[in-house]
Design a protein around this motif. Sequence first.
Motif: not given
Length: 445
Positions: A139-154
Amino acid sequence: MRGVFETWFSENSLRLIECSRSIWEHPEPSGKEYFAVDTLRQLLCEYGFVVGEPPLAGLDTAFEAKWGDGSPHIGFLAEYDALPGLAQTTSPYPEPIEGQNYGHGCGHNLLGVASVAAAAALKTVMEREHIGGTVYLYGCPSEEIMTGKIVMTKAHVFDHLDVAISWHPGDKNRASEESYQAMLSVEYHFHGKASHASINPEEGRSALDAVELMDVGVNYLREHLPRGGQIHYVILDGGAKPNIVPDKASVWQFMRASTAQDVLKISHRLDEIAQGAALMTGTTFEKKILTGCNETRIIPKLVEIMDDTMRHEVSLPLWTENEKQFARELLENLGLNAQQEPLHHGILSLSGKTVPILGSSDLSDVSYVVPTCMLFSACYPIGTPNHTWAVTACAGNSIGTKGMLYAAEVMAATAYRLVSQPELLMEVKKSFSDVMGKTTYSPIC
């Protein structure tokens, strides 16, 4: 294989549509998708997944669900946030829902449910055929503000996956060769000195002047951007009253380009422009980086497998005359001309190369650490602009849900080929290695 998945989706389609509609009726902003998360987690529990509790990677509405054991590790990525100002009924004309601030104008109610469905369908077939491996739903939140998967990848959430699979609602069916732009989101906050704008303006130092001069400088920079470069901005704060020299003013800048390296070059130029604006106005400024992403890495072998699956393993949706008429009316109300067939019924051909496109996605950072693929599925009429009331309308009706079910079956069938044919997975990994070369993941910010 086709029969196995068709049977599963036939038996489960009503439940999936119900969940999608429920999330559509409860649109939530990025980072606050609590209803959507509860809905998807409940659905995963019904399908026998071990469902983790949020938060994940420090995100309150991120979670992991898994089934199985050992390799290969296949991950499906779900999104579910909505957009402000796009509340809309399922009418083919603008009809906002009174008292509702958000709407699914990007179709993420469809996106999240389809990803869950793909994971559940794959699990069912793997169980039936005694195929080893682990299926994950993230479950990947906040795609519309470009944070979810970026934070999860980090946070290394996806590092163990062999393949990551996703999709997005669109106006045509295709396996994606598109590389989204790299992006950086930055706020510039200027600080000056307040004074009475009429009696003693000479004592003031206008932070708003600095913002406006920065914007002028940025506009002159546009001619000299790298090919594919873009800059968008909004003024966040321009002062309180005209008769007070503003001591605070802020501007929010988006920088995009075909590569992260070019985005960083643009960012450096904007910093210099901000410095010049501050010097000209006797102000100071501080820079706040909000988020950013890399460009997408396309893995040709994985795209080929998904494209072949779309053509030979999964039946395309059949559109009714009522759905076609709805599409024509919707396009007319958008001021667009409808094609003879306003709803796509086919699959676009591959070009055989990576195609840079406009726009950005947090999926891009995932593509740096694991072979990643996605498809677009027709969920609204051909030519409909995304992030509009029209997409919200279709995301809540049968046009959207037919596209959702098609995408889910394609993702499940693509993953099945990878788990049942180890040689294909090895080819995908080699393709990923060839694309990445010596490049390793480095967050843009």
